[in-house]
Structure formats: C-alpha cells, structure tokens
Motif scaffolding. Structure first.
Motif, PDB file in Angstrom:
ATOM      1  N   UNK A 283      -3.536  14.175  -0.927  1.00  0.00           N
ATOM      2  CA  UNK A 283      -1.843  14.644  -2.007  1.00  0.00           C
ATOM      3  C   UNK A 283      -0.784  13.939  -1.136  1.00  0.00           C
ATOM      4  N   UNK A 284      -0.948  13.903   0.632  1.00  0.00           N
ATOM      5  CA  UNK A 284       0.152  12.101   0.828  1.00  0.00           C
ATOM      6  C   UNK A 284       0.377  11.554   0.788  1.00  0.00           C
ATOM      7  N   UNK A 285      -0.342  11.005  -0.037  1.00  0.00           N
ATOM      8  CA  UNK A 285      -0.645   9.407  -1.117  1.00  0.00           C
ATOM      9  C   UNK A 285       0.252   9.596  -1.555  1.00  0.00           C
ATOM     10  N   UNK A 286      -0.316  10.559  -2.614  1.00  0.00           N
ATOM     11  CA  UNK A 286       0.478  10.832  -3.906  1.00  0.00           C
ATOM     12  C   UNK A 286       1.604  10.713  -3.642  1.00  0.00           C
ATOM     13  N   UNK A 287       1.917  11.814  -1.998  1.00  0.00           N
ATOM     14  CA  UNK A 287       4.000  11.477  -2.384  1.00  0.00           C
ATOM     15  C   UNK A 287       4.579  10.603  -2.291  1.00  0.00           C
TER      16      UNK A 287
ATOM     17  N   UNK B 142       0.896  -1.215   0.606  1.00  0.00           N
ATOM     18  CA  UNK B 142      -0.222   0.295   0.005  1.00  0.00           C
ATOM     19  C   UNK B 142       0.756   1.222   0.419  1.00  0.00           C
ATOM     20  N   UNK B 143       0.465   2.615  -0.702  1.00  0.00           N
ATOM     21  CA  UNK B 143       0.639   3.904  -0.793  1.00  0.00           C
ATOM     22  C   UNK B 143       0.060   4.552   0.225  1.00  0.00           C
ATOM     23  N   UNK B 144       0.184   4.635   1.766  1.00  0.00           N
ATOM     24  CA  UNK B 144      -0.502   5.434   2.649  1.00  0.00           C
ATOM     25  C   UNK B 144      -0.351   7.041   2.837  1.00  0.00           C
ATOM     26  N   UNK B 145      -1.711   8.320   2.558  1.00  0.00           N
ATOM     27  CA  UNK B 145      -0.957   9.401   2.921  1.00  0.00           C
ATOM     28  C   UNK B 145      -1.810   9.518   4.382  1.00  0.00           C
ATOM     29  N   UNK B 146      -1.453  10.498   5.297  1.00  0.00           N
ATOM     30  CA  UNK B 146      -2.115  10.497   6.241  1.00  0.00           C
ATOM     31  C   UNK B 146      -2.347  12.512   6.450  1.00  0.00           C
ATOM     32  N   UNK B 147      -3.385  12.240   6.969  1.00  0.00           N
ATOM     33  CA  UNK B 147      -3.819  14.337   7.729  1.00  0.00           C
ATOM     34  C   UNK B 147      -4.138  14.525   8.429  1.00  0.00           C
ATOM     35  N   UNK B 148      -4.100  15.102   9.656  1.00  0.00           N
ATOM     36  CA  UNK B 148      -4.286  15.243  11.074  1.00  0.00           C
ATOM     37  C   UNK B 148      -5.007  16.036  11.520  1.00  0.00           C
TER      38      UNK B 148
END
Length: 456
Positions: free
Chosen positions: A437-441, A414-420
C-alpha cells in the motif's frame, strides 16, 4: 564310556519318565478303586449294623412295647457298632426322624429330617455332616415305626485308603527300581558296550594319517557280532569318502580364495564408482534445492523462501527487542524498457537491479524477487525504526544511477513502500500488505520516491 555317558542315560531318562507317568496313572486309578472298595466295605458293615439294630427293636415291639418304652436301649445301639473301627455309632429314629436312642457320638451327628423311604437303599449315604446306612423298623402289622441308622467314620475310610496307597506306592517304587536295573544291564550288554568300542575306534582315526586305515581294517577282522562288523565296514567306507571329499574341498577352497580376491577387487572398484555417483547426486540435489528456493533469472530468493525467512527474522527481532522493516520495490516504467529495447535487455536490467539491491543491504537481510519487476527487502534487527527510511532512500539513489548495456545507457527509477515491525504489523502477510500500500502511495506521488506506511 559312550553307552553309559550318552545314549544309555537318555534311554534311562525316557524309561524313568514313562514308568513314572504309568505309575502316577496306576496310583490315581488304584486310589479311586481303593477308595470305592473301602467305601463299599464300610457301607456293607453299616448296613449290617443297622439291620441288627432294626431286628432288636422289632423284637421289643412284638412284646407290645412302644418305641419310647425301651430301657437302656442306648447300650443296645452301642453293641451293634462296637469293635468295628469304621463305624462311629448307631441310633434309632421315629418315622418322623426324631432321635429316640443312640450312642453318645450320634448327638453330634445330624441326619436330614425328611420322612419317607429315601434312605432305604443298600448304598452308603453321604451328607455334609455324616455318612450312614439306614434300615426300617417295622411294627407287627407291617407299618414303619422308625429307622435304625448306623454311622460311618469317614476319616477312618480315608485313612485305610491312604494306608493302602502307601503300600501300593512302595511296591511300585521297588518294581520301578528293579525294572530300571534289569533294563540297564540288558541295554549295556546288547548295545552300550559294542557302541562304546565302535566310537572309541572311530575317534582314534585321523584324516591326516592315512596309515590308520590299516588299523581300522584290523579292528574289522576281530570277532564281532555281525551287526557291529557291518557298522565297521560302513565307517571304513565313510572314512575313505571323507578323505576324498577333504581333498576336493581343499582344491575348491583354493579356487574360492582366488575368486574371492577377484570379487573383492571388483567390489572395491564398484564402491569407488558408487561414491562418485553419490557425490554427483548430492550436487544435483543441492542444485535442485537452490532452484526451488531462488529466482531462476536473478538468483534472489523466490516468494516462498522469502516468506519462510521473513518469519524467522521477525521472530528473532521480537525476541531481542529490535525493529524490522519490509521494503516493497517496484520499477517505474519497466514495461517501456521491455517494449523499446526487448525482453533480453529487460532481463539484464532485472539482474543488475538485483545486484545493486543485494549490495545495499547486509548479508543477514532478505532480498527477494516476487514478481516481474517487483522486489521485497526485509531488514532485520534494526535498533531504530527510522533507519528503514534511510536505507530505502539509499536504495532509491543506487537504482537511479544509469545502467550501461553495450554502450547504451538505460535508466530506471524505483517506487518504494516501507512498513515497520512491530508498529505496522507483527507477521509477514500484514507487513507485506502495508508495504504494498505504501508503494502505491509512492507511485501516486509521482514515482521515484519512498513512502512509509501511514494508517491515515
């Protein structure tokens, strides 16, 4: 008794109302007529008094005296109205309606100061302050020297009218009492007594005692007026028909009770079937609601349900002073699995990934599938924002473990993007956009990694 207690009282009441209404109408009409008569009588007396006063003035004028040369003429004015309770006084006016002579009462009475022949008719004249009659005073050459006026006591006219109305009312009451008494005697003799006897005989009958029909027949053989005998015969026939109808009613009642019992049993059975149908419908509705809220393949929440529950988690975390986090998960090279092993294997892989994602978080957290191989996890009530990265790494490691389908291993990362929340956003849409956006990073860094959103 029947006649006096029921019909008789109603007839008396109707008669009383009718005669009372007639009496009111007659009294009103009589009052108007009496008032008109008293007014005409007072007007005639005033006209005669004014005429007599006019003749006295004209006699003195023939002696070549002027209208202002009379001595003690106020006494002459008083003589023409004395001994007449309807007249208030008399006066002599010039042809310009200036007061020359009059009784003391005339000082308080005003007459319209208008010259001319307006008040010379025979009728009574009424103004706001006086009722009066007028006669002209002629000079020997025929010209008008002035006017003789006789004033009327309006209160005396009203009093005589009222007194006459009182006598008329007393006579009407006596007549009404006499009419009601005569009506009472006649009605009771012709209708009340026969009806009372007939009702008493009918009340004595009992449908459960057929032998009383013979007693009723005996009453019919009494010497009665023809009309009463006809009523007796009609009641006798009616009683026989009622007895027959009562028997028929009892038979129908028994049949109806049987029918009601059968119908009740049918309704009870229908009630059971209806309750079963309601249960089936409720289960179907629950299934439909579940389908509407969840992804049909994985059983996870769909995008719409995820959005609604995320708003609740964010609101609760904000109220309690906790953090919340959104994880945007995309499977790396999932298309290759579909192409090489088929869509059926790809669907089984998505189901197994969904189970591992659900096992990696709490039941209170939100796990949803929002696209083909895209998943979102919302973590609620985090005491420390750093926990989100730890849980994301745990999920990454879990998905990296191989999947076995019929002795064939399938690997995916998996590619995982996290926002808080609330650092990266305070609503669902902004958090989802930044987690995406974090996932694409993460993908740009070589995939199979976790990235937290950075505003830089």
């Amino acid at each position: 008794m029947f006649g006096r207690g029921r019909i008789h009282q109603r007839v008396n009441l109707i008669s009383s109302l009718f005669f009372s209404l007639a009496a009111i109408i007659l009294l009103a009409g009589g009052g108007i007529a009496l008032y008109s008569q008293q007014s005409d009588s007072a007007g005639s007396r005033a006209a005669l008094a004014a005429g007599a006063l006019s003749q006295k003035v004209e006699k003195l004028l023939r002696l070549e005296l002027g209208l202002g040369d009379f001595l003690d003429f106020n006494e002459q004015c008083a003589e023409v109205v004395e001994n007449d309770p309807l007249l208030a006084g008399a006066a002599v006016f010039t042809n310009r309606w200036e007061l020359m002579y009059g009784t003391p009462e005339t000082v308080k009475i005003s007459v319209p100061r208008k010259a001319g022949e307006k008040f010379l008719s025979d009728r009574i004249h009424k103004t706001s302050s006086a009722w009066f009659a007028v006669r002209p005073v002629k000079m020997p050459d025929g010209t008008t020297a002035g006017y003789a006026v006789a004033f009327i006591r309006s209160e005396a006219v009203l009093f005589k009218t009222f007194r006459s109305l009182v006598f008329l009312l007393m006579g009407g009451l006596i007549l009404l009492i006499l009419i009601l008494w005569v009506q009472n005697r006649i009605f009771w003799h012709l209708v009340g007594a026969p009806l009372a006897e007939m009702v008493a005989a009918a009340d004595s009958l009992d449908s459960d005692r057929p032998e009383q029909l013979s007693n009723f027949s005996a009453l019919m053989n009494k010497k009665n007026p023809p009309d009463i005998n006809s009523i007796y015969e009609a009641l006798h026939r009616l009683f026989i028909r009622l007895k027959e109808a009562r028997g028929e009613l009892l038979r129908q009642n028994e049949s109806l009770e049987t029918l009601v019992k059968i119908r009740t049993e049918q309704l009870e059975h229908a009630k059971i079937l209806l309750e079963e149908d309601i249960d089936r419908r409720k289960k179907l509705e629950d299934e439909l609601c579940s389908i509407a809220e969840k992804d049909t393949l994985t059983g996870l929440l769909n995008r719409r349900s995820m959005e609604a529950r995320t708003d609740f988690l964010l609101s609760r975390a904000g109220n309690r002073g906790f953090y919340s986090a959104m994880l945007y998960i995309d499977l790396d090279h999932f298309k290759e699995v579909n192409d090489k092993m088929g869509h059926e294997t790809g669907d089984r892989l998505l189901v197994e990934v969904s189970r591992r994602l659900s096992s990696a978080v709490r039941e209170s957290d939100v796990v949803a599938r929002i696209g083909g191989d895209e998943f979102v996890i919302v973590l609620g009530d985090l005491p420390d924002s750093g926990l989100a990265a730890i849980i994301a790494e745990k999920i990454r490691i879990s998905i990296n473990l191989p999947f076995v389908f019929e002795n064939t291993e399938v690997s995916v990362s998996p590619s995982i993007g996290v926002s808080i929340f609330p650092d990266d956003g305070k609503d669902m849409r902004s958090l989802l956009k930044k987690a995406d956006a974090a996932m694409y990073s993460a993908k740009s860094k070589g995939r199979n990694t976790c990235c937290c959103f950075s505003g830089k």
